[in-house]
Design a protein around this motif. Structure first.
Motif, PDB file in Angstrom:
ATOM      1  N   VAL A 122       0.855  -1.185   0.000  1.00  0.00           N
ATOM      2  CA  VAL A 122       0.000   0.000   0.000  1.00  0.00           C
ATOM      3  C   VAL A 122       0.894   1.239   0.000  1.00  0.00           C
ATOM      4  O   VAL A 122       1.811   1.345   0.819  1.00  0.00           O
ATOM      5  N   VAL A 123       0.640   2.159  -0.924  1.00  0.00           N
ATOM      6  CA  VAL A 123       1.439   3.384  -1.011  1.00  0.00           C
ATOM      7  C   VAL A 123       0.501   4.583  -1.089  1.00  0.00           C
ATOM      8  O   VAL A 123      -0.391   4.629  -1.931  1.00  0.00           O
ATOM      9  N   GLN A 124       0.715   5.535  -0.217  1.00  0.00           N
ATOM     10  CA  GLN A 124      -0.048   6.780  -0.205  1.00  0.00           C
ATOM     11  C   GLN A 124       0.672   7.814  -1.063  1.00  0.00           C
ATOM     12  O   GLN A 124       1.893   7.953  -0.994  1.00  0.00           O
ATOM     13  N   TYR A 125      -0.090   8.522  -1.894  1.00  0.00           N
ATOM     14  CA  TYR A 125       0.494   9.602  -2.686  1.00  0.00           C
ATOM     15  C   TYR A 125       0.960  10.723  -1.752  1.00  0.00           C
ATOM     16  O   TYR A 125       0.320  10.981  -0.736  1.00  0.00           O
ATOM     17  N   ARG A 225      -8.621  16.808  -3.220  1.00  0.00           N
ATOM     18  CA  ARG A 225      -8.077  15.971  -2.149  1.00  0.00           C
ATOM     19  C   ARG A 225      -7.137  14.895  -2.687  1.00  0.00           C
ATOM     20  O   ARG A 225      -7.389  13.704  -2.572  1.00  0.00           O
ATOM     21  N   HIS A 226      -6.038  15.311  -3.286  1.00  0.00           N
ATOM     22  CA  HIS A 226      -5.070  14.346  -3.811  1.00  0.00           C
ATOM     23  C   HIS A 226      -4.389  13.565  -2.691  1.00  0.00           C
ATOM     24  O   HIS A 226      -3.917  12.445  -2.903  1.00  0.00           O
ATOM     25  N   ASP A 227      -4.343  14.154  -1.490  1.00  0.00           N
ATOM     26  CA  ASP A 227      -3.605  13.509  -0.415  1.00  0.00           C
ATOM     27  C   ASP A 227      -4.319  12.258   0.096  1.00  0.00           C
ATOM     28  O   ASP A 227      -3.752  11.512   0.889  1.00  0.00           O
ATOM     29  N   GLU A 228      -5.547  12.023  -0.348  1.00  0.00           N
ATOM     30  CA  GLU A 228      -6.251  10.835   0.109  1.00  0.00           C
ATOM     31  C   GLU A 228      -6.205   9.718  -0.924  1.00  0.00           C
ATOM     32  O   GLU A 228      -6.958   8.763  -0.844  1.00  0.00           O
ATOM     33  N   LYS A 229      -5.329   9.864  -1.887  1.00  0.00           N
ATOM     34  CA  LYS A 229      -5.210   8.830  -2.911  1.00  0.00           C
ATOM     35  C   LYS A 229      -4.211   7.772  -2.470  1.00  0.00           C
ATOM     36  O   LYS A 229      -3.089   8.089  -2.089  1.00  0.00           O
ATOM     37  N   ILE A 230      -4.661   6.525  -2.526  1.00  0.00           N
ATOM     38  CA  ILE A 230      -3.812   5.402  -2.133  1.00  0.00           C
ATOM     39  C   ILE A 230      -3.891   4.336  -3.212  1.00  0.00           C
ATOM     40  O   ILE A 230      -4.959   4.095  -3.781  1.00  0.00           O
ATOM     41  N   LEU A 303       6.471  13.005   3.511  1.00  0.00           N
ATOM     42  CA  LEU A 303       5.336  13.450   2.704  1.00  0.00           C
ATOM     43  C   LEU A 303       4.161  12.493   2.720  1.00  0.00           C
ATOM     44  O   LEU A 303       3.020  12.904   2.530  1.00  0.00           O
ATOM     45  N   ALA A 304       4.420  11.220   2.929  1.00  0.00           N
ATOM     46  CA  ALA A 304       3.346  10.228   2.880  1.00  0.00           C
ATOM     47  C   ALA A 304       3.877   8.924   3.476  1.00  0.00           C
ATOM     48  O   ALA A 304       5.005   8.865   3.979  1.00  0.00           O
ATOM     49  N   ARG A 305       3.046   7.863   3.409  1.00  0.00           N
ATOM     50  CA  ARG A 305       3.435   6.594   4.011  1.00  0.00           C
ATOM     51  C   ARG A 305       3.288   5.456   3.014  1.00  0.00           C
ATOM     52  O   ARG A 305       2.510   5.536   2.051  1.00  0.00           O
ATOM     53  N   LEU A 306       4.056   4.419   3.261  1.00  0.00           N
ATOM     54  CA  LEU A 306       3.947   3.197   2.466  1.00  0.00           C
ATOM     55  C   LEU A 306       4.124   2.012   3.401  1.00  0.00           C
ATOM     56  O   LEU A 306       4.689   2.136   4.497  1.00  0.00           O
TER      57      LEU A 306
END
Length: 337
Positions: A122-125, A225-230, A303-306
């Protein structure tokens, strides 16, 4: 706290059960591992581990399997995660370095993690709200249409076609491009609305309608809401997995972006860059699964999580090593891009 001998027995039980998917007996442990004690002593240690809730007996006349508590102690007392081989590291570097843009980086990362761990990756943008403007480009398409390109420090590229209210010559477009970059270069995206609020008034009257239209499209881009793209990959790896919650619940969770966001969010903790492991009942949204995750980003800016999601019967040293290594390589690529 367990003494070293009981901890060695627990470690052997976890390793054997993860490897074989069969309950582990004292005789097999004594034969397969150099515990330097008799099978009778191993039996006594296993009885103590069961009494303390670290292992359990799934059914009568069977060996023992680790509980969530047992896996947790195993992970907490790991002396080291399993490092990737030199060939694996070179393959990762080459594969990720071939990415042409951020979308390609994310796609390659999620596929790579799924292959390395044989779990669901799983990778979060990267979230736009933590990014800064690197460059704004205006590309004339026709005399009344331009392509607005926003490039962030994370390598993210947002493109929008803007319909202008009137014909605008290319020299004026070039001037608007220079003004926008002088105003926005290096600023945080959350600060953009305030910085451009009075920009039209600072320009000649003939440029105001065009720049107002361009800014309107730019601000619309920022609030999406690009930050909620996974993205995820490796669902086929679940076929042979044993989930206490059932495979259906896990598959439904993968289809729900909100659930995945919450699962990754629960692993962030106080130090986003730290490697975090949530085991079984520690996952409030999906019991019976384990999640290994960490932050990635450019330099010190996370910046995000994976991470990966799988059954509690997971090879934790391998999975933790792969997640940490891939996050490090992705961060290096973003920092250099």
């Amino acid at each position: 706290m367990l003494d070293d001998r009981k901890l060695a027995v627990l470690r052997a039980i976890v390793e054997d059960y993860v490897s074989t998917n069969e309950p582990v007996g004292s005789k097999a442990l004594a034969e397969r591992h150099n515990l330097k004690v008799s099978p009778a002593t191993v039996r006594n240690d296993m009885a103590a581990l069961e009494e303390d809730g670290y292992i359990t007996q799934p059914h009568t006349s069977a060996g023992r399997v680790p509980t969530d508590k047992g896996y947790r102690l195993f992970v907490d007392r790991l002396s080291q995660v399993k490092p990737l081989s030199g060939a694996e590291r070179r393959a990762i570097e080459t594969f990720l370095a071939g990415a042409v843009d951020l979308d390609d980086v994310v796609t390659r990362t999620v596929r790579l993690l799924a292959q390395l761990t044989r779990q669901v990756a799983v990778v979060q943008y990267p979230t736009l709200t933590r990014s800064t403007v690197r460059h704004v480009e205006l590309v004339p398409l026709t005399d009344r249409r331009v392509m607005l390109v926003l490039i962030t420090n994370t390598g993210r590229v947002e493109q929008r076609v803007v319909e202008l209210p009137e014909v605008v010559e290319e020299t004026r477009i070039a001037h608007l491009r220079a003004v926008l970059n002088a105003c926005l270069d290096g600023c945080g995206l959350s600060a953009v609305p305030d910085l451009v609020a009075d920009l039209p008034e600072r320009l000649p009257a003939e440029d105001r309608p065009a720049v107002a239209t361009i800014l309107s499209v730019l601000l619309e881009t920022l609030v999406e809401r690009h930050d909620e793209k996974i993205v995820f990959a490796g669902a086929a790896n679940l076929a042979g997995a044993d989930f206490t919650t059932g495979l259906r619940a896990v598959l439904e969770a993968l289809e729900e972006q909100v659930v995945l966001m919450r699962l990754l969010g629960e692993t962030s903790g106080d130090t986003p860059s730290a490697l975090t492991v949530r085991i079984g009942s520690e996952n409030p949204y999906l019991h019976g699964t384990s999640i290994v995750a960490t932050g990635y980003g450019s330099g010190d800016n996370q910046l995000a999580r994976l991470g990966v999601l799988g059954p509690t019967r997971m090879d934790y040293p391998v999975t933790m090593g792969a997640v940490r290594a891939v996050a490090r390589y992705v961060s290096q690529i973003l920092a250099a891009s």
